[in-house]
Scaffold this active site. Structure first.
Site, short mmCIF file in Angstrom:
data_model
loop_
_atom_site.label_atom_id
_atom_site.label_comp_id
_atom_site.label_asym_id
_atom_site.label_seq_id
_atom_site.Cartn_x
_atom_site.Cartn_y
_atom_site.Cartn_z
N ASP A 7 0.90 -1.25 -0.25
CA ASP A 7 -0.15 -0.01 0.13
C ASP A 7 1.06 1.24 -0.25
O ASP A 7 1.90 1.56 0.21
CB ASP A 7 -0.57 0.13 1.17
CG ASP A 7 -2.58 1.21 1.65
OD1 ASP A 7 -3.27 1.25 1.45
OD2 ASP A 7 -1.46 2.69 1.64
N ASP A 28 -3.90 2.53 -5.04
CA ASP A 28 -2.11 2.88 -4.40
C ASP A 28 -2.61 1.26 -3.55
O ASP A 28 -1.74 1.13 -2.64
CB ASP A 28 -2.43 3.27 -3.40
CG ASP A 28 -3.29 3.59 -2.13
OD1 ASP A 28 -4.28 2.44 -1.98
OD2 ASP A 28 -2.62 4.13 -1.60
N GLU A 29 -3.17 -0.12 -4.00
CA GLU A 29 -2.61 -1.24 -3.39
C GLU A 29 -2.66 -2.55 -3.83
O GLU A 29 -3.70 -2.62 -4.87
CB GLU A 29 -3.35 -1.36 -1.93
CG GLU A 29 -5.28 -1.61 -1.75
CD GLU A 29 -5.57 -1.46 -0.89
OE1 GLU A 29 -5.76 -1.98 0.04
OE2 GLU A 29 -6.01 -0.02 -0.40
#
Ligand code: DCP
Ligand code: CA
Ligand code: CA
Length: 365
Positions: free
Chosen positions: A9, A109-110
């Site tokens: 992340d 974002d992960e």
């Protein structure tokens, strides 16, 4: 063999991307905001860097409230530019992909990833792979991230959360209970505020309490499926696999130009490597596209895109090069500013082997 699952992340993602693009703002409180346009400051904070968080600025907070908290603190307020973050996200996913067996994007974002095969179930070698992922994201994109490793997705996600910001936490299978037991149930993946409240009503506050609970007690409020998941998750036993995302809706590449320019041919020539990259990606997946877009980030950091959609699915990106040059020309004609970064996006994807390329289509009688 024990499964080896990871979760990565990015730290304060949108705001960190803005810092990378404009390093002079580093050290100041930064809030990336979605302006609704209704009045000058109406809208909410999308995310904030850690400096701004020190002053209490949070995701979802009204912009006016954030500005009040940052008064006199030399703040930087930035308009959210989702196209930019998506392009960075795409590049990072590809980077991670090159280090792992399987990757599943779980948000902009992960991602979860599986290292079971490549590490042969050895957590030491998985830790080395995780360090490699962190280092290559830092080298290639100048971004920091947090990584967690464990034997399930739930553990990996908890571990990356715990390691934030910037850390790496490896939870060995035998340490799972001691790592998870004391944590609040609300921190489990898939447990939202509502589920946490219901669990609280049953006297279950910690992961250990959930792990020891009678599954039959959970059936009634949650139903069999969720009850089973919750109980397994708390025991570090859920077996949800890391799945490749089957249907990406678009592929893109963005590069930073060697120097700012308005020349569409120059932009295209510097994009050659990115274009080749996209071309081979489409080929390896037997994927065609119908829409191609030119993306330009201008010297004022605003993002412009122009698209063209074709009648027939197109297999070979190189056949639409002249269309891309046109799109870049239209953009440079419509602004006084120069291009700072440029990119290509293909969308309206379809996957069916045996499709004709545009060239083949035009050549066929
Ligand atoms: N985001 C948003 N609105 C929210 C939460 C998040 O627009 N309410 C966006 C901005 C974030 C991105 O999604 O940068 C990723 O969300 P995260 O929850 O991972 O938060 P950050 O990456 O910003 O911070 P952290 O360092 O805590 O992961
Ligand atoms: Ca994040
Ligand atoms: Ca996230």
């Amino acid at each position: 063999m024990a499964r080896v699952i990871g979760h990565v992340d990015l730290d304060y993602f949108y705001a960190q991307v803005e810092e990378v693009e404009n390093p002079s703002i580093k050290g100041r409180p930064v809030a990336v905001c979605v302006f609704s346009g209704r009045s000058e400051d109406s809208g909410v904070v999308s995310t904030a860097n850690y400096k701004a968080r020190e002053f209490g600025v949070r995701s979802g907070m009204p912009i006016t409230a954030a500005k009040k908290r940052l008064e006199g603190k030399d703040p930087v307020i930035i308009r959210m530019d989702i196209a930019k973050y998506e392009a960075v996200s795409d590049r990072i996913m590809e980077l991670v992909r090159s280090h792992v067996d399987v990757i599943e994007k779980a948000g902009i974002d992960e991602a979860f990833f599986d290292l079971t095969n490549s590490s042969q179930g050895d957590y030491k070698s998985a830790a080395e792979a995780a360090k490699g992922i962190k280092q290559s994201i830092l080298d290639e994109e100048h971004l920091t991230c947090s990584v967690g490793i464990g034997r399930t997705k739930v553990i990996a996600k908890l571990a990356s959360d715990t390691a934030k910001p910037g850390g790496l936490l490896v939870v060995l299978p035998e340490s799972t209970g001691s790592f998870m037991g004391g944590l609040d149930v609300a921190r489990l993946y898939g447990v939202g505020p509502k589920t946490a409240t219901t669990l609280g009503g049953l006297g279950i506050k910690t992961v250990a309490e959930l792990a020891q609970a009678d599954v039959a007690l959970l059936d009634k409020p949650f139903g069999k499926k969720l009850a089973f998941y919750l109980h397994a998750a708390a025991n570090g036993d859920d077996d949800d696999p890391v799945r490749e995302n089957q249907n990406p809706t678009q592929f893109s590449r963005i590069i930073t130009l060697k120097s700012d320019t308005t020349d569409p041919e120059e932009a295209m020539s510097q994009l050659a490597e990115a274009e080749e990259d996209l071309r081979s990606k489409l080929a390896s997946r037997e994927t065609s596209f119908r829409t191609v877009s030119a993306i330009a980030i201008l010297t004022d950091l605003s993002t412009k895109t122009r698209s063209k959609t074709f009648e027939m699915p197109i297999k070979d990106l190189s056949t639409v090069r002249s269309a891309l040059v046109d799109l870049f020309s239209q953009m440079s004609d419509s602004t006084d500013r120069e291009f700072r970064r440029v990119g290509i996006r293909v969308s309206d994807l379809s996957t069916s082997p045996g499709q004709k390329s545009l060239a083949e289509f035009l050549e066929s009688p």
